[in-house]
Design a protein around this motif. Sequence first.
Motif, PDB file in Angstrom:
ATOM      1  N   THR A 138       0.802  -1.230   0.000  1.00  0.00           N
ATOM      2  CA  THR A 138       0.000   0.000   0.000  1.00  0.00           C
ATOM      3  C   THR A 138       0.831   1.275   0.000  1.00  0.00           C
ATOM      4  OG1 THR A 138      -0.073   0.041   2.418  1.00  0.00           O
ATOM      5  CG2 THR A 138      -1.855  -1.143   1.272  1.00  0.00           C
ATOM      6  N   GLY A 139       2.124   1.172   0.302  1.00  0.00           N
ATOM      7  CA  GLY A 139       2.963   2.362   0.393  1.00  0.00           C
ATOM      8  C   GLY A 139       2.701   3.173   1.645  1.00  0.00           C
ATOM      9  N   THR A 140       2.186   2.523   2.679  1.00  0.00           N
ATOM     10  CA  THR A 140       1.847   3.209   3.922  1.00  0.00           C
ATOM     11  C   THR A 140       3.078   3.343   4.803  1.00  0.00           C
ATOM     12  OG1 THR A 140      -0.350   2.229   3.820  1.00  0.00           O
ATOM     13  CG2 THR A 140       0.322   3.179   5.929  1.00  0.00           C
ATOM     14  N   GLU A 141       3.417   4.565   5.157  1.00  0.00           N
ATOM     15  CA  GLU A 141       4.571   4.859   6.004  1.00  0.00           C
ATOM     16  C   GLU A 141       4.102   5.095   7.431  1.00  0.00           C
ATOM     17  OE1 GLU A 141       7.729   4.960   7.538  1.00  0.00           O
ATOM     18  OE2 GLU A 141       8.226   5.298   5.425  1.00  0.00           O
ATOM     19  N   SER A 142       4.691   4.375   8.392  1.00  0.00           N
ATOM     20  CA  SER A 142       4.292   4.610   9.780  1.00  0.00           C
ATOM     21  C   SER A 142       5.400   5.261  10.605  1.00  0.00           C
ATOM     22  CB  SER A 142       3.837   3.303  10.438  1.00  0.00           C
ATOM     23  OG  SER A 142       4.907   2.402  10.511  1.00  0.00           O
ATOM     24  N   LEU A 143       6.535   5.531  10.001  1.00  0.00           N
ATOM     25  CA  LEU A 143       7.615   6.234  10.708  1.00  0.00           C
ATOM     26  C   LEU A 143       7.717   7.655  10.164  1.00  0.00           C
ATOM     27  CD1 LEU A 143      10.398   3.490  10.899  1.00  0.00           C
ATOM     28  CD2 LEU A 143       8.678   4.111  12.612  1.00  0.00           C
ATOM     29  N   GLU A 144       6.910   8.527  10.740  1.00  0.00           N
ATOM     30  CA  GLU A 144       6.857   9.921  10.298  1.00  0.00           C
ATOM     31  C   GLU A 144       7.589  10.881  11.226  1.00  0.00           C
ATOM     32  OE1 GLU A 144       5.640  10.981   7.504  1.00  0.00           O
ATOM     33  OE2 GLU A 144       4.526   9.231   6.807  1.00  0.00           O
ATOM     34  N   SER A 145       7.961  10.413  12.429  1.00  0.00           N
ATOM     35  CA  SER A 145       8.573  11.311  13.407  1.00  0.00           C
ATOM     36  C   SER A 145       9.470  10.522  14.354  1.00  0.00           C
ATOM     37  CB  SER A 145       7.484  12.018  14.218  1.00  0.00           C
ATOM     38  OG  SER A 145       6.803  11.065  15.022  1.00  0.00           O
ATOM     39  N   ALA A 146      10.242  11.257  15.138  1.00  0.00           N
ATOM     40  CA  ALA A 146      11.070  10.626  16.171  1.00  0.00           C
ATOM     41  C   ALA A 146      10.197   9.888  17.183  1.00  0.00           C
ATOM     42  CB  ALA A 146      11.923  11.682  16.878  1.00  0.00           C
ATOM     43  N   GLU A 147       9.010  10.415  17.440  1.00  0.00           N
ATOM     44  CA  GLU A 147       8.088   9.762  18.368  1.00  0.00           C
ATOM     45  C   GLU A 147       7.641   8.395  17.833  1.00  0.00           C
ATOM     46  OE1 GLU A 147       7.629  13.026  17.357  1.00  0.00           O
ATOM     47  OE2 GLU A 147       8.442  13.884  19.201  1.00  0.00           O
ATOM     48  N   GLU A 155      18.825   8.149  22.736  1.00  0.00           N
ATOM     49  CA  GLU A 155      17.689   9.059  22.575  1.00  0.00           C
ATOM     50  C   GLU A 155      17.253   9.127  21.114  1.00  0.00           C
ATOM     51  OE1 GLU A 155      15.903  10.801  24.887  1.00  0.00           O
ATOM     52  OE2 GLU A 155      17.036   9.612  26.339  1.00  0.00           O
ATOM     53  N   THR A 156      15.959   9.244  20.909  1.00  0.00           N
ATOM     54  CA  THR A 156      15.431   9.354  19.543  1.00  0.00           C
ATOM     55  C   THR A 156      15.327  10.800  19.080  1.00  0.00           C
ATOM     56  OG1 THR A 156      13.166   9.315  20.377  1.00  0.00           O
ATOM     57  CG2 THR A 156      14.114   7.207  19.674  1.00  0.00           C
ATOM     58  N   ASP A 157      15.538  11.749  19.982  1.00  0.00           N
ATOM     59  CA  ASP A 157      15.473  13.162  19.589  1.00  0.00           C
ATOM     60  C   ASP A 157      16.462  13.426  18.462  1.00  0.00           C
ATOM     61  OD1 ASP A 157      13.659  13.509  21.610  1.00  0.00           O
ATOM     62  OD2 ASP A 157      15.112  14.337  23.026  1.00  0.00           O
ATOM     63  N   GLY A 158      15.981  14.056  17.410  1.00  0.00           N
ATOM     64  CA  GLY A 158      16.845  14.401  16.292  1.00  0.00           C
ATOM     65  C   GLY A 158      17.274  13.222  15.440  1.00  0.00           C
ATOM     66  N   VAL A 159      16.581  12.085  15.564  1.00  0.00           N
ATOM     67  CA  VAL A 159      16.940  10.914  14.786  1.00  0.00           C
ATOM     68  C   VAL A 159      16.766  11.209  13.291  1.00  0.00           C
ATOM     69  CG1 VAL A 159      14.646   9.836  14.853  1.00  0.00           C
ATOM     70  CG2 VAL A 159      16.657   8.411  14.559  1.00  0.00           C
ATOM     71  N   ASP A 160      17.669  10.695  12.486  1.00  0.00           N
ATOM     72  CA  ASP A 160      17.614  10.846  11.042  1.00  0.00           C
ATOM     73  C   ASP A 160      16.631   9.819  10.486  1.00  0.00           C
ATOM     74  OD1 ASP A 160      18.040  10.921   8.312  1.00  0.00           O
ATOM     75  OD2 ASP A 160      20.228  10.879   8.451  1.00  0.00           O
ATOM     76  N   LEU A 161      15.409  10.253  10.209  1.00  0.00           N
ATOM     77  CA  LEU A 161      14.373   9.345   9.722  1.00  0.00           C
ATOM     78  C   LEU A 161      14.760   8.697   8.401  1.00  0.00           C
ATOM     79  CD1 LEU A 161      11.077  11.228  10.604  1.00  0.00           C
ATOM     80  CD2 LEU A 161      11.942   9.133  11.629  1.00  0.00           C
ATOM     81  N   ASP A 162      15.460   9.419   7.544  1.00  0.00           N
ATOM     82  CA  ASP A 162      15.895   8.825   6.276  1.00  0.00           C
ATOM     83  C   ASP A 162      16.861   7.666   6.525  1.00  0.00           C
ATOM     84  OD1 ASP A 162      14.329  10.488   4.700  1.00  0.00           O
ATOM     85  OD2 ASP A 162      15.918  11.992   4.475  1.00  0.00           O
TER      86      ASP A 162
END
Length: 184
Positions: A25-34, A53-60
């Motif tokens: 489906t192309g559904t992305e569930s990792l949109e933020s550090a949270e 810590e996940t703060d400032g994690v590089d989502l890419d």
Amino acid sequence: MLIADYSAEPAELATALVNSYGLPTGTESLESAEDVQRLIVEHAGGWATAAPETDGVDLDAVRKLRSRLRAVFDAPDPAGAAAEINRILADHGAAPSLSRDDPMPHLHFEDPKGDLVDWLAVVTAMGLAAVMVEDGPDRLGVCQADGCEDVFVDTSRNRSRRHCSDGCRNRQNVAAHRRRIRAQ
């Protein structure tokens, strides 16, 4: 060498990370550090306390890791899966060390100075490596249900799991039953 500490929760975290993108489906569930934090808390078990810590994690970078872990499950043979695991471990600074935080020494492979992506890469790759070494490479699977591409680790006694979830298994069984009825 016993690496069993890595086989359960880290392998579950690896599958959850891979499945965080809905391939059909192309559904992305990792949109933020949270979202990354939630994934770790929900699937890493006791390992979650060791995560940076996940703060400032590089989502890419997390998403790139997810694709690389997906390649382990999609590998055409155990050698291909092992090669990808080895590349992930090398690229993220995996190095064995004896833990000194418990009375009983045990191995860790993640770099204590690494960032969250390095930690996530090493822990999940070691989880999949432990499964392959201790239980066999055929324990890593891709759901065979129509329209599903989620991955799983087969923990069944007889190595018979073919679906990522009971829901997919039930849908496939119902569809097969309906086909048999129509054929009669």
